[in-house]
Write a protein that holds these residues in place. Structure first.
Motif, PDB file in Angstrom:
ATOM      1  N   ILE A  36      -8.422  -7.321  -9.314  1.00  0.00           N
ATOM      2  CA  ILE A  36      -7.238  -7.974  -8.562  1.00  0.00           C
ATOM      3  C   ILE A  36      -5.846  -7.413  -8.622  1.00  0.00           C
ATOM      4  O   ILE A  36      -5.190  -7.335  -7.633  1.00  0.00           O
ATOM      5  N   ARG A  37      -5.478  -6.945  -9.504  1.00  0.00           N
ATOM      6  CA  ARG A  37      -4.233  -6.305  -9.816  1.00  0.00           C
ATOM      7  C   ARG A  37      -4.068  -4.901  -8.828  1.00  0.00           C
ATOM      8  O   ARG A  37      -2.875  -4.950  -8.194  1.00  0.00           O
ATOM      9  N   GLN A  38      -5.222  -4.328  -8.939  1.00  0.00           N
ATOM     10  CA  GLN A  38      -5.153  -3.139  -7.753  1.00  0.00           C
ATOM     11  C   GLN A  38      -5.008  -3.519  -6.396  1.00  0.00           C
ATOM     12  O   GLN A  38      -4.384  -2.747  -5.640  1.00  0.00           O
ATOM     13  N   ALA A  39      -5.474  -4.648  -5.822  1.00  0.00           N
ATOM     14  CA  ALA A  39      -5.576  -5.062  -4.614  1.00  0.00           C
ATOM     15  C   ALA A  39      -4.197  -5.654  -4.364  1.00  0.00           C
ATOM     16  O   ALA A  39      -3.631  -5.551  -3.261  1.00  0.00           O
ATOM     17  N   ARG A  40      -3.720  -6.431  -5.404  1.00  0.00           N
ATOM     18  CA  ARG A  40      -2.398  -7.069  -5.177  1.00  0.00           C
ATOM     19  C   ARG A  40      -1.440  -5.494  -4.990  1.00  0.00           C
ATOM     20  O   ARG A  40      -0.565  -5.883  -4.197  1.00  0.00           O
ATOM     21  N   LYS A  41      -1.449  -4.549  -5.844  1.00  0.00           N
ATOM     22  CA  LYS A  41      -0.683  -3.530  -5.655  1.00  0.00           C
ATOM     23  C   LYS A  41      -0.760  -2.812  -4.253  1.00  0.00           C
ATOM     24  O   LYS A  41       0.075  -2.388  -3.742  1.00  0.00           O
ATOM     25  N   GLN A  42      -2.099  -2.637  -3.887  1.00  0.00           N
ATOM     26  CA  GLN A  42      -2.300  -1.934  -2.630  1.00  0.00           C
ATOM     27  C   GLN A  42      -1.700  -2.821  -1.407  1.00  0.00           C
ATOM     28  O   GLN A  42      -1.178  -2.262  -0.462  1.00  0.00           O
ATOM     29  N   GLN A  43      -1.750  -4.341  -1.551  1.00  0.00           N
ATOM     30  CA  GLN A  43      -1.167  -5.089  -0.456  1.00  0.00           C
ATOM     31  C   GLN A  43       0.234  -4.984  -0.674  1.00  0.00           C
ATOM     32  O   GLN A  43       0.988  -5.095   0.503  1.00  0.00           O
ATOM     33  N   ILE A  44       0.982  -4.714  -1.509  1.00  0.00           N
ATOM     34  CA  ILE A  44       2.502  -4.527  -1.586  1.00  0.00           C
ATOM     35  C   ILE A  44       2.761  -2.945  -0.841  1.00  0.00           C
ATOM     36  O   ILE A  44       3.696  -3.221  -0.015  1.00  0.00           O
ATOM     37  N   GLN A  45       2.047  -2.075  -1.210  1.00  0.00           N
ATOM     38  CA  GLN A  45       2.205  -0.921  -0.472  1.00  0.00           C
ATOM     39  C   GLN A  45       1.877  -0.944   1.184  1.00  0.00           C
ATOM     40  O   GLN A  45       2.535  -0.694   1.746  1.00  0.00           O
ATOM     41  N   ILE A  46       0.831  -1.857   1.485  1.00  0.00           N
ATOM     42  CA  ILE A  46       0.758  -1.996   3.176  1.00  0.00           C
ATOM     43  C   ILE A  46       1.783  -2.804   3.325  1.00  0.00           C
ATOM     44  O   ILE A  46       2.173  -2.444   4.750  1.00  0.00           O
ATOM     45  N   TRP A  48       4.843  -2.764   2.707  1.00  0.00           N
ATOM     46  CA  TRP A  48       5.976  -1.837   2.724  1.00  0.00           C
ATOM     47  C   TRP A  48       6.006  -0.913   3.831  1.00  0.00           C
ATOM     48  O   TRP A  48       6.761  -0.746   4.678  1.00  0.00           O
ATOM     49  N   VAL A  49       4.540  -0.287   4.133  1.00  0.00           N
ATOM     50  CA  VAL A  49       4.362   0.518   5.127  1.00  0.00           C
ATOM     51  C   VAL A  49       4.399  -0.366   6.677  1.00  0.00           C
ATOM     52  O   VAL A  49       5.234   0.090   7.514  1.00  0.00           O
ATOM     53  N   ARG A  50       3.975  -1.476   6.696  1.00  0.00           N
ATOM     54  CA  ARG A  50       4.129  -2.444   7.975  1.00  0.00           C
ATOM     55  C   ARG A  50       5.464  -2.591   8.050  1.00  0.00           C
ATOM     56  O   ARG A  50       5.962  -2.587   9.270  1.00  0.00           O
ATOM     57  N   ALA A  51       6.424  -3.031   7.251  1.00  0.00           N
ATOM     58  CA  ALA A  51       7.948  -3.246   7.242  1.00  0.00           C
ATOM     59  C   ALA A  51       8.602  -1.921   7.840  1.00  0.00           C
ATOM     60  O   ALA A  51       9.394  -2.071   8.656  1.00  0.00           O
ATOM     61  N   LYS A  52       8.026  -0.834   7.273  1.00  0.00           N
ATOM     62  CA  LYS A  52       9.060   0.439   7.817  1.00  0.00           C
ATOM     63  C   LYS A  52       8.599   0.841   9.142  1.00  0.00           C
ATOM     64  O   LYS A  52       9.219   0.855   9.806  1.00  0.00           O
ATOM     65  N   LEU A  53       7.177   0.567   9.563  1.00  0.00           N
ATOM     66  CA  LEU A  53       7.000   0.617  10.966  1.00  0.00           C
ATOM     67  C   LEU A  53       7.494  -0.240  11.992  1.00  0.00           C
ATOM     68  O   LEU A  53       7.844   0.186  12.697  1.00  0.00           O
ATOM     69  N   ASP A  54       7.557  -1.629  11.329  1.00  0.00           N
ATOM     70  CA  ASP A  54       8.459  -2.449  12.208  1.00  0.00           C
ATOM     71  C   ASP A  54       9.959  -2.297  12.484  1.00  0.00           C
ATOM     72  O   ASP A  54      10.249  -2.310  13.559  1.00  0.00           O
TER      73      ASP A  54
END
Length: 79
Positions: A36-46, A48-54
């Motif tokens: 779950i911790r790994q998934a939460r960290k991965q979601q934060i990264q995703i 961030w990438v989405r925000a940068k793309l937007d």
């Protein structure tokens, strides 16, 4: 810490048990919490990438070259 009761498919339960048996984790609970911790960290990264793309889509062109953009992304993603 709250206690939960969850069910796993046989295949997933066997995998969890194998990880515990290899002494990777002391219990299935520890392993599930780590996943779950790994998934939460991965979601934060995703996110961030989405925000940068937007932001990029809305701002037009950048003066940064592809190597600078890649370096910025790697710095963030690697923490």
């Amino acid at each position: 810490m709250s206690r939960q009761s969850i069910s796993f498919t046989e295949l997933n339960d066997e995998w969890l048990k194998a990880q515990v048996n290899k002494n990777e984790y002391s219990s299935k609970s520890e392993l599930v919490n780590d996943l779950i911790r790994q998934a939460r960290k991965q979601q934060i990264q995703i996110d961030w990438v989405r925000a940068k793309l937007d932001k990029a889509e809305k701002s037009g062109f950048t003066k940064d070259n592809k190597n600078e953009i890649l370096a910025q992304s790697k710095t963030f993603l690697n923490g």
